[in-house]
Enzyme design. Structure first.
Site, PDB file in Angstrom:
ATOM      1  N   THR A   1     -28.401  -2.264 -25.457  1.00  0.00           N
ATOM      2  CA  THR A   1     -27.768  -2.749 -24.161  1.00  0.00           C
ATOM      3  C   THR A   1     -27.490  -1.200 -23.337  1.00  0.00           C
ATOM      4  O   THR A   1     -27.789  -1.205 -22.069  1.00  0.00           O
ATOM      5  CB  THR A   1     -26.504  -3.566 -24.586  1.00  0.00           C
ATOM      6  OG1 THR A   1     -26.961  -4.473 -25.306  1.00  0.00           O
ATOM      7  CG2 THR A   1     -25.791  -3.846 -23.274  1.00  0.00           C
ATOM      8  N   LEU A   2     -27.192  -0.454 -23.848  1.00  0.00           N
ATOM      9  CA  LEU A   2     -26.807   0.800 -23.162  1.00  0.00           C
ATOM     10  C   LEU A   2     -28.263   1.488 -22.606  1.00  0.00           C
ATOM     11  O   LEU A   2     -28.140   1.805 -21.531  1.00  0.00           O
ATOM     12  CB  LEU A   2     -26.521   1.909 -24.068  1.00  0.00           C
ATOM     13  CG  LEU A   2     -25.038   1.607 -24.475  1.00  0.00           C
ATOM     14  CD1 LEU A   2     -24.759   2.433 -25.972  1.00  0.00           C
ATOM     15  CD2 LEU A   2     -23.911   2.014 -23.551  1.00  0.00           C
ATOM     16  N   GLU A  32       1.407   3.819   2.079  1.00  0.00           N
ATOM     17  CA  GLU A  32       1.875   4.386   3.096  1.00  0.00           C
ATOM     18  C   GLU A  32       3.309   3.432   3.300  1.00  0.00           C
ATOM     19  O   GLU A  32       4.167   3.721   3.844  1.00  0.00           O
ATOM     20  CB  GLU A  32       1.068   4.388   4.386  1.00  0.00           C
ATOM     21  CG  GLU A  32       0.043   3.294   4.628  1.00  0.00           C
ATOM     22  CD  GLU A  32      -1.135   3.439   3.786  1.00  0.00           C
ATOM     23  OE1 GLU A  32      -1.052   3.309   2.326  1.00  0.00           O
ATOM     24  OE2 GLU A  32      -2.256   3.361   4.390  1.00  0.00           O
ATOM     25  N   HIS A  44       0.931  -1.198  -0.037  1.00  0.00           N
ATOM     26  CA  HIS A  44       0.108  -0.242  -0.089  1.00  0.00           C
ATOM     27  C   HIS A  44       0.936   1.336   0.045  1.00  0.00           C
ATOM     28  O   HIS A  44       2.133   1.247   0.348  1.00  0.00           O
ATOM     29  CB  HIS A  44      -1.011  -0.124   1.350  1.00  0.00           C
ATOM     30  CG  HIS A  44      -1.997  -1.201   0.938  1.00  0.00           C
ATOM     31  ND1 HIS A  44      -2.836  -1.203   1.997  1.00  0.00           N
ATOM     32  CD2 HIS A  44      -2.292  -1.929   0.129  1.00  0.00           C
ATOM     33  CE1 HIS A  44      -3.767  -2.541   1.514  1.00  0.00           C
ATOM     34  NE2 HIS A  44      -3.461  -2.526   0.405  1.00  0.00           N
ATOM     35  N   ARG A  81      -5.603  -3.844 -27.144  1.00  0.00           N
ATOM     36  CA  ARG A  81      -4.264  -4.131 -27.756  1.00  0.00           C
ATOM     37  C   ARG A  81      -3.649  -2.880 -28.296  1.00  0.00           C
ATOM     38  O   ARG A  81      -2.558  -2.796 -28.763  1.00  0.00           O
ATOM     39  CB  ARG A  81      -4.682  -5.236 -28.890  1.00  0.00           C
ATOM     40  CG  ARG A  81      -5.699  -4.571 -29.784  1.00  0.00           C
ATOM     41  CD  ARG A  81      -6.154  -5.838 -30.755  1.00  0.00           C
ATOM     42  NE  ARG A  81      -7.195  -5.377 -31.693  1.00  0.00           N
ATOM     43  CZ  ARG A  81      -8.418  -5.037 -31.195  1.00  0.00           C
ATOM     44  NH1 ARG A  81      -8.855  -5.085 -30.035  1.00  0.00           N
ATOM     45  NH2 ARG A  81      -9.572  -4.528 -32.086  1.00  0.00           N
ATOM     46  N   TRP A  90     -16.279   2.994 -38.530  1.00  0.00           N
ATOM     47  CA  TRP A  90     -16.668   4.058 -39.745  1.00  0.00           C
ATOM     48  C   TRP A  90     -16.933   5.485 -38.872  1.00  0.00           C
ATOM     49  O   TRP A  90     -17.200   6.431 -39.820  1.00  0.00           O
ATOM     50  CB  TRP A  90     -17.877   3.588 -40.351  1.00  0.00           C
ATOM     51  CG  TRP A  90     -17.206   2.256 -41.207  1.00  0.00           C
ATOM     52  CD1 TRP A  90     -17.406   1.148 -40.995  1.00  0.00           C
ATOM     53  CD2 TRP A  90     -16.782   2.505 -42.616  1.00  0.00           C
ATOM     54  NE1 TRP A  90     -17.098   0.423 -41.940  1.00  0.00           N
ATOM     55  CE2 TRP A  90     -16.528   1.154 -43.082  1.00  0.00           C
ATOM     56  CE3 TRP A  90     -16.343   3.364 -43.472  1.00  0.00           C
ATOM     57  CZ2 TRP A  90     -15.944   0.571 -44.181  1.00  0.00           C
ATOM     58  CZ3 TRP A  90     -15.764   3.197 -44.627  1.00  0.00           C
ATOM     59  CH2 TRP A  90     -15.659   1.810 -44.851  1.00  0.00           C
ATOM     60  N   GLU A  99     -20.150  -0.794 -23.827  1.00  0.00           N
ATOM     61  CA  GLU A  99     -19.953  -0.187 -25.097  1.00  0.00           C
ATOM     62  C   GLU A  99     -21.028  -0.589 -26.143  1.00  0.00           C
ATOM     63  O   GLU A  99     -20.743  -0.514 -27.293  1.00  0.00           O
ATOM     64  CB  GLU A  99     -18.281  -1.058 -25.402  1.00  0.00           C
ATOM     65  CG  GLU A  99     -17.187  -0.440 -24.831  1.00  0.00           C
ATOM     66  CD  GLU A  99     -16.041  -0.525 -25.537  1.00  0.00           C
ATOM     67  OE1 GLU A  99     -16.030  -0.363 -26.953  1.00  0.00           O
ATOM     68  OE2 GLU A  99     -14.890  -0.498 -25.205  1.00  0.00           O
TER      69      GLU A  99
HETATM   70  N1  LIG Z   1     -21.305   3.159 -32.496  1.00  0.00           N
HETATM   71  C1  LIG Z   1     -21.049   2.217 -31.384  1.00  0.00           C
HETATM   72  O1  LIG Z   1     -20.489   2.941 -30.442  1.00  0.00           O
HETATM   73  C2  LIG Z   1     -21.481   0.960 -31.454  1.00  0.00           C
HETATM   74  C3  LIG Z   1     -21.337   0.172 -30.456  1.00  0.00           C
HETATM   75  C4  LIG Z   1     -21.435  -1.172 -30.241  1.00  0.00           C
HETATM   76  C5  LIG Z   1     -22.582  -1.464 -31.304  1.00  0.00           C
HETATM   77  N2  LIG Z   1     -22.648  -0.674 -32.296  1.00  0.00           N
HETATM   78  C6  LIG Z   1     -23.715  -1.174 -33.542  1.00  0.00           C
HETATM   79  O2  LIG Z   1     -24.825  -1.211 -32.625  1.00  0.00           O
HETATM   80  C7  LIG Z   1     -25.708  -2.577 -33.482  1.00  0.00           C
HETATM   81  C8  LIG Z   1     -26.112  -3.399 -32.181  1.00  0.00           C
HETATM   82  O3  LIG Z   1     -26.824  -2.723 -31.450  1.00  0.00           O
HETATM   83  P1  LIG Z   1     -28.243  -3.163 -31.085  1.00  0.00           P
HETATM   84  O4  LIG Z   1     -28.895  -2.076 -29.993  1.00  0.00           O
HETATM   85  O5  LIG Z   1     -29.105  -3.716 -32.143  1.00  0.00           O
HETATM   86  O6  LIG Z   1     -27.771  -4.625 -29.930  1.00  0.00           O
HETATM   87  P2  LIG Z   1     -26.952  -4.880 -28.749  1.00  0.00           P
HETATM   88  O7  LIG Z   1     -27.258  -3.948 -27.702  1.00  0.00           O
HETATM   89  O8  LIG Z   1     -25.608  -5.055 -29.251  1.00  0.00           O
HETATM   90  O9  LIG Z   1     -27.568  -6.411 -28.643  1.00  0.00           O
HETATM   91  C9  LIG Z   1     -29.011  -6.428 -28.298  1.00  0.00           C
HETATM   92  C10 LIG Z   1     -29.038  -7.962 -27.809  1.00  0.00           C
HETATM   93  O10 LIG Z   1     -28.344  -8.042 -26.490  1.00  0.00           O
HETATM   94  C11 LIG Z   1     -29.320  -8.859 -25.763  1.00  0.00           C
HETATM   95  N3  LIG Z   1     -29.736  -8.031 -24.605  1.00  0.00           N
HETATM   96  C12 LIG Z   1     -29.778  -6.910 -24.351  1.00  0.00           C
HETATM   97  N4  LIG Z   1     -30.322  -6.339 -23.415  1.00  0.00           N
HETATM   98  C13 LIG Z   1     -30.726  -7.628 -22.676  1.00  0.00           C
HETATM   99  C14 LIG Z   1     -31.518  -8.182 -21.498  1.00  0.00           C
HETATM  100  N5  LIG Z   1     -31.710  -7.214 -20.510  1.00  0.00           N
HETATM  101  N6  LIG Z   1     -31.888  -9.133 -21.302  1.00  0.00           N
HETATM  102  C15 LIG Z   1     -31.372 -10.184 -22.054  1.00  0.00           C
HETATM  103  N7  LIG Z   1     -30.717  -9.951 -23.356  1.00  0.00           N
HETATM  104  C16 LIG Z   1     -30.369  -8.694 -23.688  1.00  0.00           C
HETATM  105  C17 LIG Z   1     -30.083  -9.555 -26.702  1.00  0.00           C
HETATM  106  O11 LIG Z   1     -29.534 -10.569 -27.046  1.00  0.00           O
HETATM  107  P3  LIG Z   1     -30.266 -11.685 -28.149  1.00  0.00           P
HETATM  108  O12 LIG Z   1     -30.727 -11.319 -29.133  1.00  0.00           O
HETATM  109  O13 LIG Z   1     -28.918 -12.770 -28.283  1.00  0.00           O
HETATM  110  O14 LIG Z   1     -31.423 -12.461 -27.121  1.00  0.00           O
HETATM  111  C18 LIG Z   1     -30.691  -8.304 -27.699  1.00  0.00           C
HETATM  112  O15 LIG Z   1     -30.973  -8.586 -28.920  1.00  0.00           O
HETATM  113  C19 LIG Z   1     -24.690  -3.054 -34.458  1.00  0.00           C
HETATM  114  O16 LIG Z   1     -24.818  -2.543 -35.797  1.00  0.00           O
HETATM  115  C20 LIG Z   1     -23.258  -2.774 -33.816  1.00  0.00           C
HETATM  116  O17 LIG Z   1     -22.309  -2.371 -34.966  1.00  0.00           O
HETATM  117  C21 LIG Z   1     -22.273   0.482 -32.512  1.00  0.00           C
END
Ligand SMILES: NC(=O)c1ccc[n+]([C@@H]2O[C@H](COP(=O)([O-])OP(=O)(O)OC[C@H]3O[C@@H](n4cnc5c(N)ncnc54)[C@H](OP(=O)(O)O)[C@@H]3O)[C@@H](O)[C@H]2O)c1
Length: 346
Positions: free
Chosen positions: A291-292, A54, A52, A212, A175, A286
């Site tokens: 998901t966000l 200290e 740590h 990476r 992109w 991410e």
């Molecule tokens: N520009 C950026 O920063 C960035 C970042 C990441 C991705 N992307 C793009 O975003 C697109 C994908 O985004 P998206 O919104 O369509 O999908 P996503 O968030 O990547 O994935 C959605 C999938 O995650 C699972 N999921 C999410 N929340 C859940 C929950 N509470 N419980 C259970 N499963 C859950 C489900 O999977 P299942 O379908 O398997 O059930 C759902 O269909 C892609 O085209 C990628 O290239 C862009």
């Protein structure tokens, strides 16, 4: 407070920052030992399992007898328990300083005031609270974990000028972000313990989710899926980093090195329980957008880092929208803009 207390505590905080990305679930701590207004030793917690701050500072003093009657500055209360290392409060008592200045009490229930009490019982004067806000901001991951019982959540995505995260034909993030932003994201990855994406991002982009392009560790890769339909040749199944899949219905066999966690009722409940068990104190989320949205809809996020590219898609997958936050800052990285929203209280 003494005249130069602030200068020495700021030095502690600057030293503490050096541990970011290496201390894992431990706090970022620096320490400065001052005698007759001269720094005679200083140190910081370099990495998880290492001494740590200290102890580093004490070890860096050539003549230990000089520490007698000194003032020791540390940004966090010294520990009082045996963990990976022996208790620091006893090591401090052994070198007999006159006074200790600390920024804050340790929120970890194993310590929480016990270190301070032990030191005071040994006759050392302990002053608490100097630079508390700066210290808490620096250690916001650690405080969130112990005070909110969940990891610190950083949302991150890249979007076009017209607000899309992907094109209709699902071209990926590269992109939108320029090379400098991509490298910055890899640096961010080294600073957090885990990285989370949704299954659709795995199916569309087949990301590696490693650091990476920066030096440092690879975070644990977390993937959420309802269907558990993830291509078996996905990069997340390689041995570059650990991977954990949160699933609702298990329809296929995954490689034996993959950790599987069943979602019980609610995904965020299962995610937070897993993180508490594994001492994962921070997650970089991410994407993708859905998901966000899990985090935004329930206001369970602490920071959002949004990369705005210079291009226009016209249509595609809409970026999430953050309309409530406490503060924000913004900077340019070549032709990208980086907006940093803060939602947390630290
Ligand atoms: N520009 C950026 O920063 C960035 C970042 C990441 C991705 N992307 C793009 O975003 C697109 C994908 O985004 P998206 O919104 O369509 O999908 P996503 O968030 O990547 O994935 C959605 C999938 O995650 C699972 N999921 C999410 N929340 C859940 C929950 N509470 N419980 C259970 N499963 C859950 C489900 O999977 P299942 O379908 O398997 O059930 C759902 O269909 C892609 O085209 C990628 O290239 C862009």
């Amino acid at each position: 407070m003494c005249e130069n207390d602030l200068i020495y505590m700021r030095r502690c905080l600057n030293l503490a920052k050096e541990g970011l990305g290496y201390v894992r679930s431990n706090p970022l701590v620096g320490c400065v030992i001052v005698k007759d207004n001269h720094i005679i030793g200083e140190g910081f917690h370099h990495a998880f399992g290492k001494p740590h701050a200290e102890i580093e500072a004490i070890n860096n003093v050539k003549d230990k007898s000089q520490i007698k009657n000194s003032t020791i500055y540390i940004n966090l209360e010294p520990c009082s328990h045996y963990g990976k290392t022996p208790p620091c409060s006893q090591s401090i008592i052994d070198v007999q300083p006159l006074r200790l200045v600390i920024a804050d009490i340790d929120p970890n229930p194993l310590v929480n005031n016990k270190g301070k009490e032990i030191l005071e019982k040994a006759g050392i004067k302990v002053d608490v609270g100097l630079c508390k806000n700066e210290h808490r901001h620096l250690n916001r991951r650690f405080y969130t974990f112990y005070q909110k019982n969940r990891p610190y959540i950083i949302l991150k995505w890249a979007q076009t000028l017209d607000g899309f995260i992907a094109q209709k034909n699902q071209q990926c993030i590269k992109w939108i972000s320029n090379d400098a932003s991509l490298q910055l994201v890899h640096k961010w990855r080294t600073e957090e313990m885990a990285i989370l994406v949704g299954a659709e991002t795995i199916r569309c982009d087949n990301p590696q989710l490693t650091s990476r392009h920066w030096y440092g560790h690879n975070p644990i890769r977390l993937v959420v899926t309802n269907s558990s339909n993830l291509p078996i040749n996905s990069n997340i199944f390689n041995d570059q980093a650990e991977t954990t899949i949160f699933y609702k219905n298990l329809i296929k066999q995954y490689p034996s090195n993959i950790d599987l966690v069943k979602i019980e009722n609610d995904f965020l409940g299962s995610l937070f329980a897993y993180c508490l068990e594994k001492n994962i104190i921070s997650i970089l989320v991410e994407g993708g957008a859905s998901t966000l949205d899990n985090f935004i809809k329930r206001n369970l996020w602490d920071e959002a880092r949004v990369i705005i590219g210079s291009n226009i898609f016209g249509n595609g997958k809409k970026a999430p929208i953050i309309d409530e936050y406490k503060s924000f800052d913004i900077f340019d990285l070549e032709d990208n803009k980086i907006i940093h929203y803060y939602n947390d209280t630290y």
